[in-house]
Design an enzyme around this catalytic site. Structure first.
Site, PDB file in Angstrom:
ATOM      1  N   LYS A  78       0.852  -1.199   0.000  1.00 29.13           N
ATOM      2  CA  LYS A  78       0.000   0.000   0.000  1.00 29.13           C
ATOM      3  C   LYS A  78       0.887   1.247   0.000  1.00 29.13           C
ATOM      4  O   LYS A  78       1.921   1.278   0.676  1.00 29.13           O
ATOM      5  CB  LYS A  78      -0.892  -0.036   1.250  1.00 29.13           C
ATOM      6  CG  LYS A  78      -1.941   1.053   1.332  1.00 29.13           C
ATOM      7  CD  LYS A  78      -2.817   0.876   2.577  1.00 29.13           C
ATOM      8  CE  LYS A  78      -3.922   1.916   2.653  1.00 29.13           C
ATOM      9  NZ  LYS A  78      -4.797   1.724   3.836  1.00 29.13           N
ATOM     10  N   SER A 158      -9.818   1.892   2.837  1.00 25.70           N
ATOM     11  CA  SER A 158      -8.924   2.633   1.985  1.00 25.70           C
ATOM     12  C   SER A 158      -7.911   1.762   1.239  1.00 25.70           C
ATOM     13  O   SER A 158      -7.317   2.228   0.263  1.00 25.70           O
ATOM     14  CB  SER A 158      -8.157   3.655   2.824  1.00 25.70           C
ATOM     15  OG  SER A 158      -7.347   3.012   3.793  1.00 25.70           O
ATOM     16  N   SER A 182     -10.197  -0.448   7.047  1.00 27.64           N
ATOM     17  CA  SER A 182      -9.620  -0.315   5.706  1.00 27.64           C
ATOM     18  C   SER A 182      -8.924  -1.533   5.135  1.00 27.64           C
ATOM     19  O   SER A 182      -8.519  -1.517   3.976  1.00 27.64           O
ATOM     20  CB  SER A 182      -8.633   0.846   5.680  1.00 27.64           C
ATOM     21  OG  SER A 182      -9.327   2.031   5.484  1.00 27.64           O
TER      22      SER A 182
HETATM   23  N1  GLN Z   1     -13.403   4.156   6.260  1.00 23.73           N
HETATM   24  C1  GLN Z   1     -12.780   4.567   7.486  1.00 23.73           C
HETATM   25  C2  GLN Z   1     -12.387   6.010   7.387  1.00 23.73           C
HETATM   26  O1  GLN Z   1     -12.638   6.573   6.407  1.00 23.73           O
HETATM   27  C3  GLN Z   1     -11.626   3.684   7.802  1.00 23.73           C
HETATM   28  C4  GLN Z   1     -10.379   4.073   7.122  1.00 23.73           C
HETATM   29  C5  GLN Z   1      -9.248   3.227   7.526  1.00 23.73           C
HETATM   30  O2  GLN Z   1      -9.409   2.207   8.182  1.00 23.73           O
HETATM   31  N2  GLN Z   1      -8.058   3.698   7.181  1.00 23.73           N
HETATM   32  O3  GLN Z   1     -11.844   6.572   8.288  1.00 23.73           O
END
Ligand code: GLN
Length: 491
Positions: A78, A158, A182
């Protein structure tokens, strides 16, 4: 079987038996990446580096040198992980051109274990999002399509690029990070396994920070066994991260005994949410039956503060983000937009450099931390967080793991929910509680929606008891027998 179809475990055996080399395995993945560029899963391909690392792995093997747990296995990383000499921008305009002079601990551990780096994967900007639509590098397309509908779907976020890359057979595994879901949510949307370890299990050093008390690195793979192998290589104590816990790393793979007789599985009544499609509830019930048939004891439990998890998360995570992202000021790295004064330069850089979702979080964060509102919002959210952790703590008196759906829907179309941030945040309703409580959790592909899209079930474990979590996940994977293929929908 095509080399790109192999699991990490099968590739390990094939490499050991001399059936193919890491150079061949890596070349197969690199060509899959080339042929699947339309998904936009990778933001940077490191083909030369991959070939060199694979060749070095083959030399080590030929010499009979000490071989690591990921020896010769090509994986994706990532874009949130700092990689020495290779771009790391968190898919944000503000980090344009940033090439770290150092390597994150988690990726260092993976390379030390013999893994081969294929490239960096696309993600929501600074890991904020559930759709990968907020990336400065553009959206990722989910390799799955719904029925006859040709609409392009999101891979979740994400870690959307990582999940899509693994699902589309471009990488054998990928690193992700999970702050509120995410890894698990994109895993569910793309039909792959996504695992978030206990907070402190993997070092955060060299991982670009979003919300430091929640961020954890973890693997995205095609099987539970692969997740166990890859996590074993990623995890470990790191003196460079003061929140990394000094616990030995168990043999996670050995925990996959296939036997869950007598284990107690909690089913929390609060995880039934309004508007959730019936098929998610049905899949959850099927999951309960699978585990019961395998000998587990099912226990109805209550996690009473669950409904406050999402609001608490969307105060705490932005608060920490507003503090962490204060460092992007145009002075030290990335984008710089000149202005008449130093203040103007800061303002110009930040207003051009950050996307809309990141700005929204920074404003919420600055607001909830400001004098006068701190007690009402931030402090209150911290208290709620403690209650949520206590709920789980109480539950561990009567159960060994908790079973829930991973997400309240299957993958949705690109562009959907974009004008309604709250609808987007609701994606995280089942993943955020384990994040707030710092618990290990895994999403396992468990079935298909009526449109033929993958759905995941989540197993949450006790702190630092990834082994039991993996054991149950392994049994669920076996019972669910999910074999559908994203490109064709066929097994
Ligand atoms: N969807 C969540 C957010 O937008 C989780 C994001 C994540 O786990 N990095 O914060």
């Amino acid at each position: 079987m095509k080399l790109t179809e192999l699991t990490i475990a099968a590739a390990r055996d094939g490499l050991a038996a001399g059936e193919f080399t890491s150079v061949e395995l890596t070349a197969a993945n690199l060509s899959a990446m080339e042929n699947t560029r339309d998904l936009n899963a990778f933001v940077c391909e490191t083909a030369e580096k991959a070939q060199d690392m694979a060749a070095a792995s083959d030399v080590r093997r030929a010499r009979g040198a000490d071989l690591g747990a990921m020896e010769g296995i090509p994986i994706a990383v990532k874009d949130l992980f700092c990689t020495e000499g290779v771009r790391a921008t968190a898919c944000s305009h503000i980090l344009d051109g940033f090439t770290p002079p150092y390597e994150s601990t988690v990726t260092t551990n993976l390379w030390d274990a013999g893994a081969v780096m294929l490239g960096k994967t696309n993600m929501d900007e600074f890991a904020m999002g559930s759709s990968n639509m907020s990336s400065y590098d553009g959206p990722v397309t989910n390799p799955w399509r719904a029925g006859d509908d040709g609409a392009k779907l999101v891979p979740g976020g994400s870690s959307g690029g990582s999940a899509a890359a693994v699902a589309a057979r471009m990488a054998m595994g990928a690193t992700g990070t999970d702050t509120g879901g995410s890894i698990r949510q994109p895993g569910a949307f793309c039909g792959v396994v996504g695992m978030k370890p206990t907070y402190g299990r993997c070092s955060r050093w060299g991982v670009i920070a979003f919300a430091s008390s929640l961020d954890q690195a973890g693997p995205l793979t095609r099987t539970v066994q692969d997740a166990a192998i890859m996590l074993g290589a990623m995890a470990g104590h790191d003196p460079k991260d003061s929140t990394s816990v000094n616990e030995s790393v168990p043999d996670f793979e050995a925990a996959l005994t296939g036997d869950i007789k007598g284990l107690r599985v909690g089913v929390p009544k609060e995880y039934v949410v309004d508007g959730m499609p019936g098929e998610i509830g049905e899949l959850w019930r099927r999951g309960v039956d699978w585990l019961k048939d395998a000998g587990a004891q099912i226990v109805d439990i209550s996690l009473p503060h669950t409904k406050y998890a999402l609001p608490a998360y969307y105060i705490i995570a932005p608060a920490e983000a507003s503090s962490n992202l204060a460092r992007y000021d145009g002075v030290r790295y990335g984008l710089r937009v000149e202005g008449d004064s130093l203040q103007d330069m800061y303002a110009n850089t930040r207003s051009e450099g950050f996307g809309a979702e990141v700005k929204r979080r920074l404003m919420i964060g600055a607001y909830v931390l400001s004098a006068g509102y701190y007690d009402a919002y931030y402090l209150k959210a911290q208290k709620v967080r403690a209650r949520i952790a206590q709920d789980f703590h109480d539950a561990w008196e009567t159960v060994d793991v908790v079973l829930t759906p991973t997400a309240p829907s299957a993958a949705f179309a690109q562009g959907e929910k974009m004008d309604d941030p709250i609808a987007m945040y609701l994606n995280d309703v089942f993943t955020v509680p384990a994040s707030l409580a710092g618990l290990p959790a895994i999403s396992v592909p468990a079935g298909l929606s009526s449109d033929g899209l993958p759905l995941g079930l989540q197993i949450i474990g006790r702190p630092f008891d990834e082994e039991t979590m993996f054991r149950v996940a392994g049994v669920m994977e076996r019972e669910a027998a999910f074999t559908a293929h994203p490109m064709t929908g066929e097994a």
